[in-house]
Motif scaffolding. Sequence first.
Motif, PDB file in Angstrom:
ATOM      1  N   ARG A  27     -30.605   0.850  31.221  1.00  0.00           N
ATOM      2  CA  ARG A  27     -29.350   1.514  31.608  1.00  0.00           C
ATOM      3  C   ARG A  27     -28.282   1.371  30.526  1.00  0.00           C
ATOM      4  NH1 ARG A  27     -29.137   0.256  38.103  1.00  0.00           N
ATOM      5  NH2 ARG A  27     -30.717   1.807  38.638  1.00  0.00           N
ATOM      6  N   ASP A  28     -28.206   0.191  29.907  1.00  0.00           N
ATOM      7  CA  ASP A  28     -27.223  -0.005  28.834  1.00  0.00           C
ATOM      8  C   ASP A  28     -27.494   0.932  27.655  1.00  0.00           C
ATOM      9  OD1 ASP A  28     -25.953  -1.939  30.329  1.00  0.00           O
ATOM     10  OD2 ASP A  28     -26.728  -3.640  29.166  1.00  0.00           O
ATOM     11  N   ALA A  29     -28.764   1.098  27.302  1.00  0.00           N
ATOM     12  CA  ALA A  29     -29.112   1.969  26.172  1.00  0.00           C
ATOM     13  C   ALA A  29     -28.768   3.428  26.490  1.00  0.00           C
ATOM     14  CB  ALA A  29     -30.593   1.830  25.832  1.00  0.00           C
ATOM     15  N   VAL A  30     -29.113   3.873  27.693  1.00  0.00           N
ATOM     16  CA  VAL A  30     -28.818   5.259  28.078  1.00  0.00           C
ATOM     17  C   VAL A  30     -27.309   5.479  28.156  1.00  0.00           C
ATOM     18  CG1 VAL A  30     -29.065   6.981  29.916  1.00  0.00           C
ATOM     19  CG2 VAL A  30     -31.023   5.572  29.243  1.00  0.00           C
ATOM     20  N   ALA A  31     -26.589   4.514  28.726  1.00  0.00           N
ATOM     21  CA  ALA A  31     -25.124   4.625  28.822  1.00  0.00           C
ATOM     22  C   ALA A  31     -24.490   4.660  27.432  1.00  0.00           C
ATOM     23  CB  ALA A  31     -24.561   3.466  29.641  1.00  0.00           C
ATOM     24  N   GLU A  32     -25.059   3.917  26.486  1.00  0.00           N
ATOM     25  CA  GLU A  32     -24.540   3.925  25.114  1.00  0.00           C
ATOM     26  C   GLU A  32     -24.660   5.313  24.488  1.00  0.00           C
ATOM     27  OE1 GLU A  32     -25.713   2.090  20.785  1.00  0.00           O
ATOM     28  OE2 GLU A  32     -26.029   0.814  22.538  1.00  0.00           O
ATOM     29  N   VAL A  33     -25.797   5.963  24.691  1.00  0.00           N
ATOM     30  CA  VAL A  33     -25.985   7.316  24.158  1.00  0.00           C
ATOM     31  C   VAL A  33     -24.955   8.265  24.777  1.00  0.00           C
ATOM     32  CG1 VAL A  33     -27.572   9.282  24.085  1.00  0.00           C
ATOM     33  CG2 VAL A  33     -28.409   6.979  23.589  1.00  0.00           C
ATOM     34  N   ALA A  34     -24.741   8.144  26.074  1.00  0.00           N
ATOM     35  CA  ALA A  34     -23.755   9.000  26.751  1.00  0.00           C
ATOM     36  C   ALA A  34     -22.345   8.724  26.231  1.00  0.00           C
ATOM     37  CB  ALA A  34     -23.815   8.784  28.262  1.00  0.00           C
ATOM     38  N   ARG A  35     -21.997   7.445  26.077  1.00  0.00           N
ATOM     39  CA  ARG A  35     -20.668   7.073  25.561  1.00  0.00           C
ATOM     40  C   ARG A  35     -20.447   7.610  24.156  1.00  0.00           C
ATOM     41  NH1 ARG A  35     -21.670   2.279  27.821  1.00  0.00           N
ATOM     42  NH2 ARG A  35     -22.383   1.376  25.867  1.00  0.00           N
ATOM     43  N   ASN A  36     -21.482   7.496  23.315  1.00  0.00           N
ATOM     44  CA  ASN A  36     -21.349   7.983  21.938  1.00  0.00           C
ATOM     45  C   ASN A  36     -21.096   9.485  21.909  1.00  0.00           C
ATOM     46  OD1 ASN A  36     -21.668   5.418  20.927  1.00  0.00           O
ATOM     47  ND2 ASN A  36     -23.835   5.669  20.456  1.00  0.00           N
ATOM     48  N   ALA A  37     -21.797  10.212  22.748  1.00  0.00           N
ATOM     49  CA  ALA A  37     -21.586  11.664  22.807  1.00  0.00           C
ATOM     50  C   ALA A  37     -20.192  11.971  23.338  1.00  0.00           C
ATOM     51  CB  ALA A  37     -22.653  12.312  23.689  1.00  0.00           C
ATOM     52  N   LEU A  81     -11.935   8.153  30.743  1.00  0.00           N
ATOM     53  CA  LEU A  81     -13.193   8.869  30.538  1.00  0.00           C
ATOM     54  C   LEU A  81     -14.215   8.452  31.589  1.00  0.00           C
ATOM     55  CD1 LEU A  81     -14.922  10.694  28.626  1.00  0.00           C
ATOM     56  CD2 LEU A  81     -15.612   8.573  27.504  1.00  0.00           C
ATOM     57  N   PRO A  82     -14.802   9.409  32.301  1.00  0.00           N
ATOM     58  CA  PRO A  82     -15.823   9.047  33.289  1.00  0.00           C
ATOM     59  C   PRO A  82     -17.086   8.514  32.608  1.00  0.00           C
ATOM     60  CG  PRO A  82     -15.585  11.437  33.149  1.00  0.00           C
ATOM     61  CD  PRO A  82     -14.548  10.841  32.253  1.00  0.00           C
ATOM     62  N   GLN A  83     -17.820   7.703  33.339  1.00  0.00           N
ATOM     63  CA  GLN A  83     -19.062   7.117  32.832  1.00  0.00           C
ATOM     64  C   GLN A  83     -20.256   7.824  33.476  1.00  0.00           C
ATOM     65  OE1 GLN A  83     -18.888   4.704  30.380  1.00  0.00           O
ATOM     66  NE2 GLN A  83     -16.726   5.214  30.523  1.00  0.00           N
ATOM     67  N   ILE A  84     -21.364   7.779  32.793  1.00  0.00           N
ATOM     68  CA  ILE A  84     -22.583   8.384  33.335  1.00  0.00           C
ATOM     69  C   ILE A  84     -23.074   7.554  34.528  1.00  0.00           C
ATOM     70  CG2 ILE A  84     -24.133   7.151  31.777  1.00  0.00           C
ATOM     71  CD1 ILE A  84     -25.807   9.796  31.671  1.00  0.00           C
ATOM     72  N   ASP A  85     -23.565   8.231  35.539  1.00  0.00           N
ATOM     73  CA  ASP A  85     -24.079   7.574  36.736  1.00  0.00           C
ATOM     74  C   ASP A  85     -25.599   7.462  36.622  1.00  0.00           C
ATOM     75  OD1 ASP A  85     -24.667   6.590  39.227  1.00  0.00           O
ATOM     76  OD2 ASP A  85     -24.132   8.426  40.305  1.00  0.00           O
ATOM     77  N   LEU A  86     -26.058   6.243  36.479  1.00  0.00           N
ATOM     78  CA  LEU A  86     -27.498   6.005  36.327  1.00  0.00           C
ATOM     79  C   LEU A  86     -28.092   5.337  37.566  1.00  0.00           C
ATOM     80  CD1 LEU A  86     -27.393   4.746  32.640  1.00  0.00           C
ATOM     81  CD2 LEU A  86     -28.101   6.997  33.465  1.00  0.00           C
ATOM     82  N   THR A  87     -27.347   5.325  38.646  1.00  0.00           N
ATOM     83  CA  THR A  87     -27.819   4.640  39.853  1.00  0.00           C
ATOM     84  C   THR A  87     -29.044   5.313  40.471  1.00  0.00           C
ATOM     85  OG1 THR A  87     -26.232   5.866  41.208  1.00  0.00           O
ATOM     86  CG2 THR A  87     -25.556   3.687  40.401  1.00  0.00           C
ATOM     87  N   GLN A  88     -29.256   6.594  40.197  1.00  0.00           N
ATOM     88  CA  GLN A  88     -30.404   7.295  40.761  1.00  0.00           C
ATOM     89  C   GLN A  88     -31.702   7.015  40.002  1.00  0.00           C
ATOM     90  OE1 GLN A  88     -30.091   8.931  43.649  1.00  0.00           O
ATOM     91  NE2 GLN A  88     -27.968   8.265  43.586  1.00  0.00           N
ATOM     92  N   ILE A  89     -31.574   6.380  38.855  1.00  0.00           N
ATOM     93  CA  ILE A  89     -32.769   6.071  38.058  1.00  0.00           C
ATOM     94  C   ILE A  89     -33.201   4.654  38.398  1.00  0.00           C
ATOM     95  CG2 ILE A  89     -33.710   5.818  35.743  1.00  0.00           C
ATOM     96  CD1 ILE A  89     -31.594   7.818  34.807  1.00  0.00           C
ATOM     97  N   ASP A  90     -34.316   4.565  39.073  1.00  0.00           N
ATOM     98  CA  ASP A  90     -34.813   3.258  39.496  1.00  0.00           C
ATOM     99  C   ASP A  90     -36.112   2.961  38.761  1.00  0.00           C
ATOM    100  OD1 ASP A  90     -34.902   0.879  40.868  1.00  0.00           O
ATOM    101  OD2 ASP A  90     -36.035   1.742  42.540  1.00  0.00           O
ATOM    102  N   ILE A  91     -35.999   2.121  37.769  1.00  0.00           N
ATOM    103  CA  ILE A  91     -37.178   1.750  36.986  1.00  0.00           C
ATOM    104  C   ILE A  91     -36.996   0.319  36.517  1.00  0.00           C
ATOM    105  CG2 ILE A  91     -36.256   2.599  34.799  1.00  0.00           C
ATOM    106  CD1 ILE A  91     -39.199   3.435  34.160  1.00  0.00           C
ATOM    107  N   ASP A  92     -38.085  -0.371  36.458  1.00  0.00           N
ATOM    108  CA  ASP A  92     -38.083  -1.733  35.932  1.00  0.00           C
ATOM    109  C   ASP A  92     -39.269  -1.838  34.977  1.00  0.00           C
ATOM    110  OD1 ASP A  92     -37.257  -4.281  35.486  1.00  0.00           O
ATOM    111  OD2 ASP A  92     -38.075  -5.091  37.347  1.00  0.00           O
ATOM    112  N   ALA A 125     -29.520  13.079  35.083  1.00  0.00           N
ATOM    113  CA  ALA A 125     -28.297  12.267  34.975  1.00  0.00           C
ATOM    114  C   ALA A 125     -27.393  12.802  33.865  1.00  0.00           C
ATOM    115  CB  ALA A 125     -28.657  10.799  34.717  1.00  0.00           C
ATOM    116  N   PHE A 126     -27.983  13.198  32.734  1.00  0.00           N
ATOM    117  CA  PHE A 126     -27.183  13.751  31.641  1.00  0.00           C
ATOM    118  C   PHE A 126     -26.597  15.120  32.002  1.00  0.00           C
ATOM    119  CE2 PHE A 126     -28.930  10.454  28.935  1.00  0.00           C
ATOM    120  CZ  PHE A 126     -27.855  10.186  28.098  1.00  0.00           C
ATOM    121  N   ILE A 127     -27.342  15.921  32.733  1.00  0.00           N
ATOM    122  CA  ILE A 127     -26.819  17.224  33.170  1.00  0.00           C
ATOM    123  C   ILE A 127     -25.640  17.013  34.116  1.00  0.00           C
ATOM    124  CG2 ILE A 127     -27.356  19.263  34.576  1.00  0.00           C
ATOM    125  CD1 ILE A 127     -30.225  19.107  33.303  1.00  0.00           C
TER     126      ILE A 127
END
Length: 186
Positions: A27-37, A81-92, A125-127
Amino acid sequence: TAIALAAHRLVDAWRTGDKTPSREIFRDAVAEVARNAASEIVAEMDKLAIGLSTALAETARTLDVSVPSVYVEFQDGIRNLPQIDLTQIDIDPTPPFLAHFGKKAAIYSTDRQLRTNIEDATSAAFIAYSRVLHLWIRTVLGQLKNKFDANSDGYRAQLARMLNPVRESADDRIGVESDIEWLRRE
């Protein structure tokens, strides 16, 4: 891509014995990509805020009016700035078997595992985030416009008075003087 960055980060964590949960690393990695964009959008909005506040400051200087800088006021709306919502992605994710054959093999295997299991959810999530950002941009632009208009209305009025000075009539003067006299008596 976000998934590729997540695969790299996960493998690095697994190889170094990092105890951070894999879900959190992903989640941190995906959120970082979203923040950078999104940071590119924020940078453009900040340039706009600077331009608007500079225009107001130059107008105030031209009209010989002292006013505080409105840049901070303009910038306040941009900061939320809103943050990306990754709560729907459930993976471990777990370390793949190929992790024993080197870092490149582990990254490749982890990337494939992530793409197979959650690429669609990550794309969704990105859409959704792009839609949220679009609404946020429209809202912030509207707020900037309203703040700019509110600050510039006074300048417009002052400029209009300077270009078209009102000549007071004798009746106006007599009326104002009588009102002042009445107020003094009260």
